[in-house]
Scaffold this motif. Sequence first.
Motif, short mmCIF file in Angstrom:
data_model
loop_
_atom_site.label_atom_id
_atom_site.label_comp_id
_atom_site.label_asym_id
_atom_site.label_seq_id
_atom_site.Cartn_x
_atom_site.Cartn_y
_atom_site.Cartn_z
N ASP A 179 36.74 32.33 59.13
CA ASP A 179 36.13 31.05 59.51
C ASP A 179 35.08 30.58 58.51
O ASP A 179 34.52 29.49 58.66
CB ASP A 179 35.51 31.16 60.90
N TRP A 180 34.78 31.40 57.52
CA TRP A 180 33.86 31.00 56.46
C TRP A 180 34.64 30.50 55.26
O TRP A 180 35.72 31.02 54.95
CB TRP A 180 32.97 32.17 56.03
N SER A 181 34.08 29.56 54.52
CA SER A 181 34.68 29.08 53.27
C SER A 181 33.88 29.65 52.10
O SER A 181 32.64 29.61 52.11
CB SER A 181 34.68 27.55 53.21
N PHE A 182 34.59 30.13 51.10
CA PHE A 182 33.95 30.71 49.92
C PHE A 182 34.26 29.81 48.72
O PHE A 182 35.41 29.70 48.29
CB PHE A 182 34.44 32.14 49.68
N ALA A 183 33.22 29.17 48.18
CA ALA A 183 33.35 28.27 47.02
C ALA A 183 32.95 29.06 45.78
O ALA A 183 31.78 29.42 45.61
CB ALA A 183 32.46 27.05 47.19
N MET A 184 33.91 29.30 44.89
CA MET A 184 33.68 30.12 43.70
C MET A 184 33.79 29.22 42.47
O MET A 184 34.86 28.73 42.14
CB MET A 184 34.70 31.26 43.63
N LEU A 185 32.65 29.01 41.81
CA LEU A 185 32.59 28.11 40.65
C LEU A 185 32.42 28.93 39.38
O LEU A 185 31.61 29.87 39.35
CB LEU A 185 31.41 27.16 40.77
#
Length: 754
Positions: free
Chosen positions: A201-207
């Motif tokens: 349910d968490w979103s992981f934004a990897m830049l």
Amino acid sequence: MRRFARGRKVFVFEEFIPCDHHLPFLEFHPFPDDGIVALRPRLPHWWSVKEREAGLAQLLAMLVETATTAAPILWFYTPMMFGFAGAVEAAAVVYDCMDELAGFRFADPRLVEMEERLIARADAVFTGGWSLYEAKRHRHANIHAFPSAVDAAHFGQARRANLVQPADQAGLAGPVLGFYGVIDERLDLDLLRQIAAMRPDWSFAMLGPVAKIDPAELPRGANIHWLGGKSYDELPSYLAGWDAALMPFALNEATRFISPTKTPEYLAGGCPVVSTPIADVVRHYGAMEGVRIAADAAGFVAACESVLALPRDGAWRNEADAALADISWDRTQARMAAILADAVLAARIAAAHAANDETPVAPAVQGGTRRERFDALVVGAGFAGSVLAERLAADAGKRVLVVDRRPHIAGNAFDHLDAAGILVHRYGPHIFHTNSQRVVDYLSRFTTWRPYEHRVLANVGDRLLPIPINRTTLNGLYGLDLRTDAEAAAFLAARAEPVADIRTAEDVVVSAVGRELYETFFRGYTRKQWGLDPSQLDRSVTARVPTRTNTDDRYFLDSFQAMPADGYTAMFERMLDHPNITVRTGTDYRSVRATVDVGHTVFTGPVDEFFDHRFGELPYRSLAFRHETHDRPEFQPVAVVNYPGTEVPQTRITEYKHLTGQRHARTSISYEFPSDRGDPYYPVPREETRAIYRRYEALADATPDVSFVGRLATYRYYNMDQVVAQALATYGRMSPRAALAGAAVSGATAGPLA
């Protein structure tokens, strides 16, 4: 490096790029906003390591010979470049050790040997964190730890509620946990895979860009989003959309000594942080409420849950802000600059003694520290500092040390021959004009003069019209045939809009010439110049530019208008050419305070800097320049063309040959761009800023052993002749013949750095 570039030329010599050409060549990529030139060497792709090293050495030697006027400072981020750069004659050598590169994947086997040679040659060594410092401190006598700092204002933009979310992140379901940085072997990809699986349910934004690992190795999942590399300017907008920031670093040789810059950046953006137990993160931030440390997936998830429960604003943010207050890049660069100045001075002294085949004689020692004695210390070689130094040396017979942060004398009036051999003003046009015969007589001791009357045209639509507004301007703008002063005066009077209480810059112009001419010539230019609308500025801003009813198109009406015949720098060289004066450029005044004994100080730099910004920073406007040379004898009909419209960013273009009278087949120009970042040029004329200055003025008045002189020290907009007059008056009040034991003139201005 941007901060160093404010006061010196900075080249960044990048890693070579293989090419198909049979000869090596060097590409110049200037970054005008930063003041930095990136150098990208191109080498034949079939060359051996030995041939590459020889080719790179040849290109670097060519650069030093053609683009520098003094021995450069060599600043190494990687020991691998020492192989071809180590033979360059340098003013000083710095090894800025950001990481233990030998521990990285695919490290060159020669790296350890090259680092040994570089450390042996270096005059100063900096490390990117305390762990790295502790590992290397036994290897050099002048080594200093510089843990990662932060541009808090830049990343603080992430706290703004109205910041627009980037499109590729805007649709992610919350909570969003983010990371930015290089995606390489330093990341624990298995840890990321596990925590993403545990919390779908968490979103992981990897830049960030992927380097040295196969993209196929990246964990994939519906809630893991690889968004690619982003620019520095974009980071706050991404950070604004995160509920927590992650640092899931692996614990390996590549991360053993790292001090991640992103830790303070995340906190400055108002984002709590969860990290694996990286030594320098634990050391500096581990006890803070807004930072959690976890070693495995279960602990990482629990730590994330705890920071997600923190209030968006709360005591944890105040704690973080207090910790970040003392670790700005400005402070880091100032400390580095002071160490560098000492290193350059030590290298000069050692070289001088070596050239004379003599053993250095130690200066007097006081409290275990070697100290030099001068009657006067002058830090700042602009008009105020140089005039006072000359008077103290030549008239009062004092021994004077002049230091300046910049690598040259003459302050903002510094001029020099550019690559085309054209005399240019590095910091924009300086036109000398005065009604003071005393000032003319004084400066005439050091220069002859070339008569010059300054004329300025304003670019309005497709026309170039005289500024200040005169009868010619009105006829050209409106298609009129006004023939007398009376006709022009009547025309202006009909458009003027009386203002009962003239307080602002807008009031001055509108009351004199009306709103249409105000909008055409003044408003846009003033907004670009000051970053504020004229209605927000003191009336003195536009009161400096008169309106005329005759056809006199001279910008100034002073009785004396001329340019130093050989240029400003030559005039300053003669002013400071006295046996009692010692000049050391590239030296910050703070770096000499512990090594020089003086009795009195005259400070010409920003007064708020002298008092360590006790009441906050005084605002200044700065300037950035884009210098160009064109293959034609003339670019524009006069020295300066103003651009009052908002459709272009520059305020003016200067062509220097009009000022100097130089004859040359080519011509050099400068585009001028006002900015709120960079070296301070103009005090901002507002009542709020004057209120801050008055507090500093009270401190200055209560500091009897310091005199404050010049535009920055007294927070007033002075012309060059006014600064000279003020400096002469200050010298007269000092009564140096009778009582002055020693004086220091201090300015806050900063050989090229590569």
